[in-house]
Enzyme design. Structure first.
Site, PDB file in Angstrom:
ATOM      1  N   ARG B 286      50.106  50.540  43.020  1.00 32.95           N
ATOM      2  CA  ARG B 286      49.072  51.847  42.679  1.00 32.95           C
ATOM      3  C   ARG B 286      48.285  52.195  44.004  1.00 32.95           C
ATOM      4  O   ARG B 286      47.592  51.500  44.483  1.00 32.95           O
ATOM      5  CB  ARG B 286      48.084  51.209  41.845  1.00 32.95           C
ATOM      6  CG  ARG B 286      46.979  52.050  41.136  1.00 32.95           C
ATOM      7  CD  ARG B 286      45.935  51.504  40.484  1.00 32.95           C
ATOM      8  NE  ARG B 286      44.937  51.069  41.500  1.00 32.95           N
ATOM      9  CZ  ARG B 286      44.002  50.417  41.547  1.00 32.95           C
ATOM     10  NH1 ARG B 286      43.977  49.408  40.397  1.00 32.95           N
ATOM     11  NH2 ARG B 286      43.309  50.090  42.217  1.00 32.95           N
ATOM     12  N   HIS B 290      42.057  52.814  40.502  1.00 35.05           N
ATOM     13  CA  HIS B 290      42.457  52.606  39.003  1.00 35.05           C
ATOM     14  C   HIS B 290      42.129  53.952  38.236  1.00 35.05           C
ATOM     15  O   HIS B 290      43.124  54.281  37.704  1.00 35.05           O
ATOM     16  CB  HIS B 290      41.591  51.576  38.545  1.00 35.05           C
ATOM     17  CG  HIS B 290      41.582  51.221  37.139  1.00 35.05           C
ATOM     18  ND1 HIS B 290      42.783  50.993  36.312  1.00 35.05           N
ATOM     19  CD2 HIS B 290      40.597  51.745  36.299  1.00 35.05           C
ATOM     20  CE1 HIS B 290      42.483  50.887  34.971  1.00 35.05           C
ATOM     21  NE2 HIS B 290      41.166  51.255  34.932  1.00 35.05           N
ATOM     22  N   TYR B 299      37.757  46.267  47.511  1.00 35.62           N
ATOM     23  CA  TYR B 299      38.311  44.881  46.983  1.00 35.62           C
ATOM     24  C   TYR B 299      39.871  45.011  47.696  1.00 35.62           C
ATOM     25  O   TYR B 299      40.443  43.784  47.575  1.00 35.62           O
ATOM     26  CB  TYR B 299      38.584  44.795  45.520  1.00 35.62           C
ATOM     27  CG  TYR B 299      39.043  46.266  44.953  1.00 35.62           C
ATOM     28  CD1 TYR B 299      40.552  46.120  44.615  1.00 35.62           C
ATOM     29  CD2 TYR B 299      38.198  46.861  44.308  1.00 35.62           C
ATOM     30  CE1 TYR B 299      40.959  47.154  43.965  1.00 35.62           C
ATOM     31  CE2 TYR B 299      38.690  47.871  43.516  1.00 35.62           C
ATOM     32  CZ  TYR B 299      40.117  48.031  43.341  1.00 35.62           C
ATOM     33  OH  TYR B 299      40.735  49.192  42.519  1.00 35.62           O
TER      34      TYR B 299
END
Lengths: 324, 392
Positions: B286, B290, B299
């Site tokens: 990805r 998100h 993160y």
């Protein structure tokens, strides 16, 4: 006209629905060779085959989730949840997927799925086998929720639920499975979501559904001996509720007692009391009272007689509503 | 009973949890990855999967490239529209174009896809107008296309739920007798690495296995479930889970559109000819957040992203086309021009998309409407009319 138990009436209903429509399939745990733990599907797999009476993995979310896919493919699944307390693993599929699919698709997808759930107590079962979870479903937009109370309704209401293009959660009072009555399977049934006045009366209305209808009728008989005339209404449908029938009865009697096994707070009785108060305020002689299970988990079965509304508790509350 | 030894110090107990599973030796086989087009654009032969690309000629290659570019362009435009306040949120497919176009192009008209909320590339392959997708993220609809017309179900937001729908639909295909030969039908269930932890996905595996349902489980392992890395979902490569359920699993380079096309075609062919389910793990990344509400800098390391950029799903096709003489500069320019036209249409269509009227709240709750909802609709309508009279 044939005399049969509620369990047999439901079995006959499934049989006739399957004969009438090849897209009707029955699915659930142990519904095939065993005929279900309550034998409601007895003999169906033998007669209709394993492709139409499907013994499923032990997986309630799977039962509902795959039924949704089958409905999209043009099938009309009738799902059996083995016991009331076992429906929760399938709750997400029922509430988030099944109930909302028609709405989300702007009406393009139909979800003609019936979910049969034996519910309520009174059979001395271990925990999770005696619950009354109907309010969860009645509170969920997109679902229709009904509860039968006798063999004739068991036969006709189940046929109608299966024929419905909306998802129907069909509650069966398991402690009444073995009780017999006349069933005219050829009769033309009234609407599924219609309440019925089972016994006319003038002093107060008893509103009940499922297993409590019998208790309400017995209470009315007992009250008659004391010179009190109670009207008994079998709600039959909890979502939607047949308000015109309810309001008409309450306006006739001026007093109302709701009876259900489910816990009191936030239950079907609360909705009934609130709406009756709103719509029948000037006809009411007393507040709407409730006779229900307590706001506790269902107790160990040695205590269920104390937990469940019975004749005496109903009559005690009738006394109170008549004294106000 | 007294403990035989002193309990471990609290600090030691804390250190033991959560464990670093990377330190635990793997228990299963060597990991295999099907790749037919290297990141540099070199076509690699494969003994099993080449036959599933027998019909892929230069024109097909160019059309695959075109699809990849167009869906990325729509994605970029949608992200921009969200930033400008025209969409409430957008779930970007950036980096997953090959996994989606490769698998989407493997589907036949009689097949049925069950997407998550990120399958914009599959939607494109199934003929769903990108504007219909934007309607969902704008808040104008809950699903603005006819799933039956496209064989493409509504987006499913609750993670993993659609895998059971795909399995049930596939059971229906089998019950209809519509499996057994190359004309058979199949379903494909899309989900991600995070969803692999959901009960529904595991239940779908069980059901599909025991009924030998014609369903392909297509897991886009993009390495991240919002902020949680793959290690928080699994200790084995996801495709190897299939073996425990009793059906084949295969890991494909999800940034390789040819490999994804071939692997998905094989899985679908197996399903439609009655050989049951396959789990395809499309190993991808990805590259974006998100959703537009997410901030991946909190993160994950930018070096990871940089490494994956070298494996970009579009660049390798472009390199392959250019190097092999399968396409010229004019072709690439025409695709870019088409992308600009599409993006402009998406932008204009989004800006012009009307809000639904307030009474549409009450539409299609039931096939057979209830009196209650009709009354609520009527009451709300009368209430709204009161404002109209006031302002008149």
């Amino acid at each position: 006209m044939t005399t049969m138990t509620l369990g047999k009436a439901l079995n006959e209903s499934l049989r006739s629905a399957m004969e009438a429509d090849p897209k009707v399939v029955v699915m659930g745990e142990d519904v095939g060779r065993l005929g279900g733990v309550f034998r409601i599907t007895d003999g169906l797999q033998k007669d209709f085959g394993e492709a139409r009476v499907i013994d499923t993995p032990l997986s309630e979310s799977g039962i509902i989730g795959t039924a949704i896919g089958l409905a999209m493919r043009g099938y009309r699944p009738v799902c059996e949840i083995q016991f009331d307390g076992f429906v929760y693993p399938g709750f997400d599929q029922i509430v988030s997927q099944l109930a909302k699919m028609h709405y989300r698709s702007a009406g393009r997808l139909l979800m003609p799925i019936t979910i049969r759930i034996p519910f309520g107590g009174g059979i001395g079962a271990v925990e999770h086998h005696s619950e009354s979870p109907e309010a969860y479903f009645a509170h969920t937009a997109g679902l229709k929720v009904v509860a039968c109370s006798n063999p004739a309704d068991g036969f006709h209401m189940l046929r109608q639920a299966i024929a419905s293009d909306d998802p129907v959660v069909f509650f069966e009072p398991k402690r009444r499975y073995w009780e017999k009555a006349d069933v005219d399977t050829d009769a033309v049934a009234g609407p599924l979501h219609e309440a019925r006045v089972l016994r006319p009366g003038t002093d107060a209305t008893l509103l009940a559904y499922g297993p409590m209808v019998k208790v309400a009728l017995e209470a009315a008989t007992a009250a008659e001996a004391d010179g009190r005339s109670l009207e008994v209404v079998d709600l039959r449908s909890l979502a939607p509720i047949d308000w015109p029938t309810v309001f008409a009865s309450v306006r006739r009697t001026g007093r109302c007692v709701v009876v259900h096994e489910a816990a009191r707070s936030h239950g079907v009785g609360a909705e009934l009391a609130a709406t009756i108060t709103e719509e029948c305020f000037y006809a009411l002689e007393a507040p709407v009272l409730r006779v229900t299970g307590f706001d506790t988990p269902y107790p160990p079965s040695r205590l269920e007689e104390a937990y469940l509304p019975d004749l005496d508790r109903v009559l005690d509350t009738v006394d109170r509503v008549l004294e106000i | 009973m007294t403990p035989k030894s002193a309990p471990p110090r609290a600090a030691a107990r804390e250190a033991a949890f959560p464990p670093d599973v990377a330190d635990i030796p793997p228990v299963l086989d060597e990991v295999e990855l099907v790749q037919l087009l290297t990141p540099e654009g070199e076509r690699v032969p494969h003994p099993v999967y080449d036959r599933y690309l027998a019909d892929v000629d230069d024109e097909t290659l160019r059309s695959l490239y075109r699809d990849l570019v167009l869906v990325r362009r729509v994605d970029v435009e949608a992200t921009a529209l969200q930033r400008q306040g025209e969409l409430g949120i957008w779930a970007s497919l950036l980096g997953q174009e090959a996994a989606q176009v490769g698998s989407g192009r493997a589907l036949l008209p009689q097949d049925y896809a069950f997407p998550t909320y990120r399958e914009h590339g599959v939607a494109w392959c199934r003929g769903v107008d990108p504007l219909a997708l934007l309607g969902l993220f704008r808040g104008a609809t809950n699903g603005g296309w006819d799933p039956r017309e496209h064989g493409f179900h509504l987006y499913t937001i609750v993670i993993g739920s659609q895998t059971l729908h795909a399995t049930g639909y596939a059971m229906g295909i089998a019950m209809d007798g519509a499996v057994g030969d190359a004309d058979g039908a199949a379903t494909i269930a899309y989900f991600g690495d995070g969803a692999s932890s959901q009960g529904d996905v595991n239940e779908a595996f069980v059901w599909a296995a025991v009924y030998n349902a014609p369903v392909v489980f297509f897991c886009q392992n993009n390495q991240w479930a919002i902020s949680e890395p793959l290690e928080r979902q699994t200790r084995i490569p996801l495709y190897q889970r299939a073996r425990g359920f009793g059906f084949p699993g295969v890991r494909v380079d999800g940034n390789d559109v040819l490999a994804t096309l071939a692997v998905t075609r094989k899985a679908l062919t197996d399903a439609r000819t009655g050989q049951g389910p396959t789990l395809v793990e499309a190993f991808t990344y990805r590259m974006g957040a998100h959703t537009t509400s997410d901030d991946p800098t909190r993160y994950r390391l930018s070096s990871d992203l940089e490494a994956w950029k070298l494996k970009d799903p579009i660049e390798r096709v472009k390199a392959h086309l250019a190097r092999g003489g399968h396409a010229d500069a004019e072709f690439f320019a025409s695709v870019d021009a088409d992308a600009d036209v599409l993006a402009a249409r998406v932008r204009t269509g989004c800006l012009e998309m009307p809000d639904p009227g307030p009474l549409e709240i009450f539409e299609a709750v039931y096939a057979d409407p209830t009196v209650q909802i009709s009354q609520q609709r009527q009451g709300f309508s009368t209430y709204l009319d009161g404002f109209a009279e006031e302002s008149a």
